[in-house]
Structure formats: structure tokens, C-alpha cells
Design an enzyme around this catalytic site. Structure first.
Site, PDB file in Angstrom:
ATOM      1  N   ASP A  38       0.805  -1.211   0.000  1.00  0.00           N
ATOM      2  CA  ASP A  38       0.000   0.000   0.000  1.00  0.00           C
ATOM      3  C   ASP A  38       0.846   1.273   0.000  1.00  0.00           C
ATOM      4  O   ASP A  38       1.445   1.634   1.015  1.00  0.00           O
ATOM      5  CB  ASP A  38      -0.890  -0.054   1.259  1.00  0.00           C
ATOM      6  CG  ASP A  38      -1.698   1.204   1.460  1.00  0.00           C
ATOM      7  OD1 ASP A  38      -2.183   1.417   2.591  1.00  0.00           O
ATOM      8  OD2 ASP A  38      -1.844   1.991   0.499  1.00  0.00           O
ATOM      9  N   ASP A 224      -2.149   5.730  -5.188  1.00  0.00           N
ATOM     10  CA  ASP A 224      -2.387   4.904  -4.007  1.00  0.00           C
ATOM     11  C   ASP A 224      -2.763   3.471  -4.355  1.00  0.00           C
ATOM     12  O   ASP A 224      -3.909   3.182  -4.721  1.00  0.00           O
ATOM     13  CB  ASP A 224      -3.509   5.569  -3.182  1.00  0.00           C
ATOM     14  CG  ASP A 224      -3.748   4.838  -1.876  1.00  0.00           C
ATOM     15  OD1 ASP A 224      -4.633   5.269  -1.116  1.00  0.00           O
ATOM     16  OD2 ASP A 224      -3.043   3.836  -1.618  1.00  0.00           O
TER      17      ASP A 224
HETATM   18  C1  LIY Z   1      -5.058  -1.501   2.028  1.00  0.00           C
HETATM   19  C2  LIY Z   1      -5.323  -0.496   3.160  1.00  0.00           C
HETATM   20  C3  LIY Z   1      -5.796   0.768   2.584  1.00  0.00           C
HETATM   21  N1  LIY Z   1      -4.859   1.680   2.198  1.00  0.00           N
HETATM   22  C4  LIY Z   1      -5.224   2.865   1.669  1.00  0.00           C
HETATM   23  N2  LIY Z   1      -4.265   3.744   1.311  1.00  0.00           N
HETATM   24  N3  LIY Z   1      -6.517   3.202   1.485  1.00  0.00           N
HETATM   25  C5  LIY Z   1      -7.485   2.308   1.830  1.00  0.00           C
HETATM   26  N4  LIY Z   1      -8.764   2.667   1.639  1.00  0.00           N
HETATM   27  C6  LIY Z   1      -7.150   1.043   2.403  1.00  0.00           C
HETATM   28  C7  LIY Z   1      -8.178   0.059   2.703  1.00  0.00           C
HETATM   29  C8  LIY Z   1      -8.650  -0.191   4.008  1.00  0.00           C
HETATM   30  C9  LIY Z   1      -9.627  -1.165   4.212  1.00  0.00           C
HETATM   31  C10 LIY Z   1     -10.142  -1.914   3.134  1.00  0.00           C
HETATM   32  C11 LIY Z   1      -9.650  -1.668   1.825  1.00  0.00           C
HETATM   33  C12 LIY Z   1      -8.664  -0.677   1.628  1.00  0.00           C
HETATM   34  N5  LIY Z   1     -10.132  -2.362   0.738  1.00  0.00           N
HETATM   35  C13 LIY Z   1      -9.637  -2.141  -0.627  1.00  0.00           C
HETATM   36  C14 LIY Z   1      -8.372  -2.964  -0.907  1.00  0.00           C
HETATM   37  C15 LIY Z   1      -7.656  -2.380  -2.140  1.00  0.00           C
HETATM   38  O1  LIY Z   1      -6.673  -3.292  -2.621  1.00  0.00           O
HETATM   39  C16 LIY Z   1      -5.802  -2.705  -3.602  1.00  0.00           C
HETATM   40  C17 LIY Z   1     -11.251  -3.304   0.879  1.00  0.00           C
HETATM   41  C18 LIY Z   1     -12.587  -2.608   0.712  1.00  0.00           C
HETATM   42  C19 LIY Z   1     -13.694  -3.380   0.426  1.00  0.00           C
HETATM   43  C20 LIY Z   1     -14.942  -2.758   0.298  1.00  0.00           C
HETATM   44  C21 LIY Z   1     -15.060  -1.360   0.440  1.00  0.00           C
HETATM   45  C22 LIY Z   1     -13.913  -0.589   0.706  1.00  0.00           C
HETATM   46  C23 LIY Z   1     -12.672  -1.212   0.845  1.00  0.00           C
HETATM   47  C24 LIY Z   1     -11.210  -3.999   2.244  1.00  0.00           C
HETATM   48  C25 LIY Z   1     -11.204  -2.969   3.379  1.00  0.00           C
END
Ligand code: LIY
Length: 338
Positions: A38, A224
């Protein structure tokens, strides 16, 4: 001799073009975890065996058990991190982390509480931040910095390929130390990072079709790899969605699948180059039993100043443009992904 000549590949899994993650191990003997690499954060965390019993998101994921690792070093400092979508709380530990076969002694967080929304949707266990040290919580040296200090990489860069075809295997690749010609064509165009210590660049405009609609006076774009979608200021994104006839419902923006073929391209003007996304790149077409659903992979997100207002270019952008993150020259390179 190093079979990969100073580069270290990690294959990624692609879950529905919205989540991309790869496998690492922590501890001796190795405990395996799936993590998102990330660029929007700079810390490593995985769920803890000591997760609170009420944290559903914890119990549906692999958990690190320090008592089973003879290379574990106690730390215990508190930790919490917020993403645009979710919060993690826990405490610090130290152990051997292996990325692409490369061992590093790493301080990381054991998560004892994960916000159920949206971590219950996470197909990965944890997050391995690939951001700069100055955005790392608790001043922890990030994994990539630990690897750079071993002086085994050909170049102090890493590159990310995200596949756009959920059936393709591997679904992507993280390459430490270089770029992978198997996954891009043509030359790279480079942009200086806007300020030291963040994977963000200055964007000169966002056009819909041929018409410049947003950010004409310049704005910030964060590249990102941890975001699924493209986000922009809510007012701009809602205007953009109105232009393409998208409706907002509780799960995001959708268009009538019959109109997808006629949708305009959306173009991001970055560093003197135009980066266009067509409907192929920004619509996820889901065939469901009650009919086809066409999801638009844009979200409105208002990030408060001084960080915001910003646009976040996430997985759907990176899937179209193979991306090189260059720590040596503090720049980001884009090439057309295959
Ligand atoms: C990777 C950590 C992170 N880092 C940054 N910079 N931004 C964000 N938004 C995240 C983040 C956190 C939580 C989750 C996430 C992403 N998800 C997306 C994966 C993306 O994989 C590339 C999934 C998801 C599923 C349903 C709706 C929303 C999100 C699971 C939950």
C-alpha cells in the site's frame, strides 16, 4: 549469483479487480499472511492472536501468534492507523518478515481491533505500507527502507502491476528493485513527487471527453495502490457522475449497462502527459441473477486541508498504467500496462 539480478518479485492475487494482495511470512517458523502493498500508508500490520473476541473482522483472517515464534521480540507500544476506509488499533512487536524470499527484522503492529466496516470485506489479512518513512506511525522504519539498507536491490525502486482480468493468474506483481517488461509496453513518463515523503504528484486537470472539467488550476493526485477506486472531491465527482448519467446508491455509483459503450473517457493530465481511462477501465460489469450491474469505479471523498483537497488514483488507474515508484529520484513513472 542472484537469479533475479537484484530484483525481487511477489505475485499478487486479484480479487474482482478491487482488491490486490500478496503473501508474506512473519516469524519462525513462518506464519503466512496476505497483505496489500500500500503506497498510501507506511506501516505493516497483521491481525493478532490476541484480537478482542468482539472483532469479527479479526476472526475471519489469519492471526499472528507471537508465542509460536522463536524470533519474536516483545515491544508493546500502542498503535492505531486510519485509512479512508477503516481504522486499526493494536500494539507493536518485532519479528523476521519475509517478502519475496527476502528476510528483514521488522517492527510491525499486531492488530487487536479492526473496524468491522469494511475489514469484514477484506480478502487480505493485513497491510504492508510502501509509503515514505515520514508518514509511518510511531516513527517505525518501513519494510522497503529496511530492504534498501541491505544494498541488494539493483535500483532503489519498486513497481506494481495490477491485472484487469480477474481470471488471469497471477493477478498482479510487486517487483522490488526494478520494472518488469512482461507487464508494460513503451516508455515510462516520470513525474517528480510533489513534496518529499509522499507518493503524490501535481495534477494539471481532469477532462471528461475533450472537455476540461476539474482541477484546471492544478491540484494534488495521490498514487495509491491501497485504494480500489479513484476518489476526488465529492462535488467534482458528483458533477462527473451526472455528466456520464451515473446514479448514486448505497454501494456507490452505477450506470445503466446499455449506456456503457457510449461513455466518454476520463483523462488525468499529469506531468505533461494525458492519462485516459475508457469505460473498459472505469466500469466494473457484474452479471447478477437479477440482471447486469455496471459499477463506476469513482468515489467522492473530501479530504480536509491541509492534506486535501486531493484526487486519489487507485487500483483502477494503476491497472491501466504500470507504475514505478522511485525512492532514489523521488519520482513516479507510468507506462502503458499490457
Ligand atoms: C489496504 C489499506 C488501505 N490503504 C489505503 N491507502 N486506502 C485504503 N482505503 C485502504 C483500505 C482499508 C480497508 C479496506 C480496503 C482498503 N479495501 C480495498 C483494498 C484495495 O486493494 C488494492 C477493501 C474494501 C472493500 C470494500 C469497500 C472498501 C474497501 C477492504 C477494506
Amino acid at each position: 549469483a542472484d537469479p533475479n539480478n537484484g530484483t525481487v518479485p511477489t505475485p499478487l492475487t486479484n480479487y474482482l479487480d478491487t482488491q490486490y494482495f500478496g503473501e508474506i511470512s512473519i516469524g519462525s517458523p513462518a506464519q503466512m499472511f496476505n497483505v496489500v502493498f500500500d503506497t498510501g500508508s507506511a506501516n505493516l500490520w497483521v491481525p493478532s492472536q490476541r484480537c478482542s473476541p468482539f472483532s469479527t473482522a479479526c476472526f475471519t483472517h489469519n492471526r499472528y501468534d507471537s508465542s509460536q515464534s522463536h524470533t519474536h521480540v516483545e515491544n508493546g507500544t500502542g498503535f492505531s492507523i486510519n485509512y479512508a476506509s477503516g481504522t486499526i488499533r493494536g500494539f507493536l512487536s518485532e519479528d523476521v518478515v519475509v517478502v519475496g524470499g527476502l528476510p528483514v527484522v521488522q517492527v510491525f503492529a499486531e492488530a487487536t481491533s479492526l473496524s468491522a466496516m469494511p475489514f469484514i470485506f477484506a480478502k487480505f489479512d493485513g497491510v504492508l505500507g510502501m509509503g515514505y518513512p515520514n508518514v509511518a506511525i510511531d516513527g517505525i522504519t518501513p519494510v522497503f527502507d529496511q530492504i534498501m539498507s541491505q544494498h541488494i536491490l539493483k535500483e532503489e525502486v519498486f513497481s506494481i502491476y495490477y491485472s484487469r482480468d480477474p481470471k488471469q493468474s497471477p493477478g498482479g506483481e510487486l517487483l522490488l528493485g526494478g520494472t518488469d517488461p512482461n507487464y508494460y509496453t513503451g516508455n515510462f513518463n516520470y513525474l517528480e513527487t510533489r513534496e518529499m515523503g509522499k507518493w503524490e504528484v501535481t495534477m494539471k486537470g481532469v477532462a471528461v471527453g475533450a472537455e476540461m472539467m476539474f482541477c484546471a488550476e492544478g491540484c494534488t493526485a495521490v498514487i495509491d495502490t491501497g485504494s480500489s477506486y479513484i476518489t476526488g472531491p465529492a462535488s467534482s465527482v458528483s458533477m462527473l457522475m451526472k455528466t456520464i448519467g451515473a446514479q448514486l446508491d448505497e454501494t456507490g455509483y452505477k450506470v445503466n449497462c446499455d449506456t456503457v459503450k457510449m461513455l466518454p473517457s476520463v483523462t488525468f493530465h499529469l506531468g505533461g502527459q494525458d492519462y485516459s481511462l475508457t469505460h473498459e477501465d472505469y466500469i466494473i460489469w457484474q452479471s447478477q441473477f437479477e440482471g447486469d450491474v455496471c459499477i463506476v469505479t469513482f468515489r467522492g471523498l473530501d479530504v480536509p486541508p491541509p492534506t486535501g483537497p486531493i484526487w486519489i488514483l487507485g487500483a483502477n488507474f494503476i491497472a491501466r498504467y504500470y507504475t514505478e515508484f522511485d525512492r532514489r529520484n523521488n519520482r513516479i513513472g507510468f507506462a502503458a500496462a499490457v
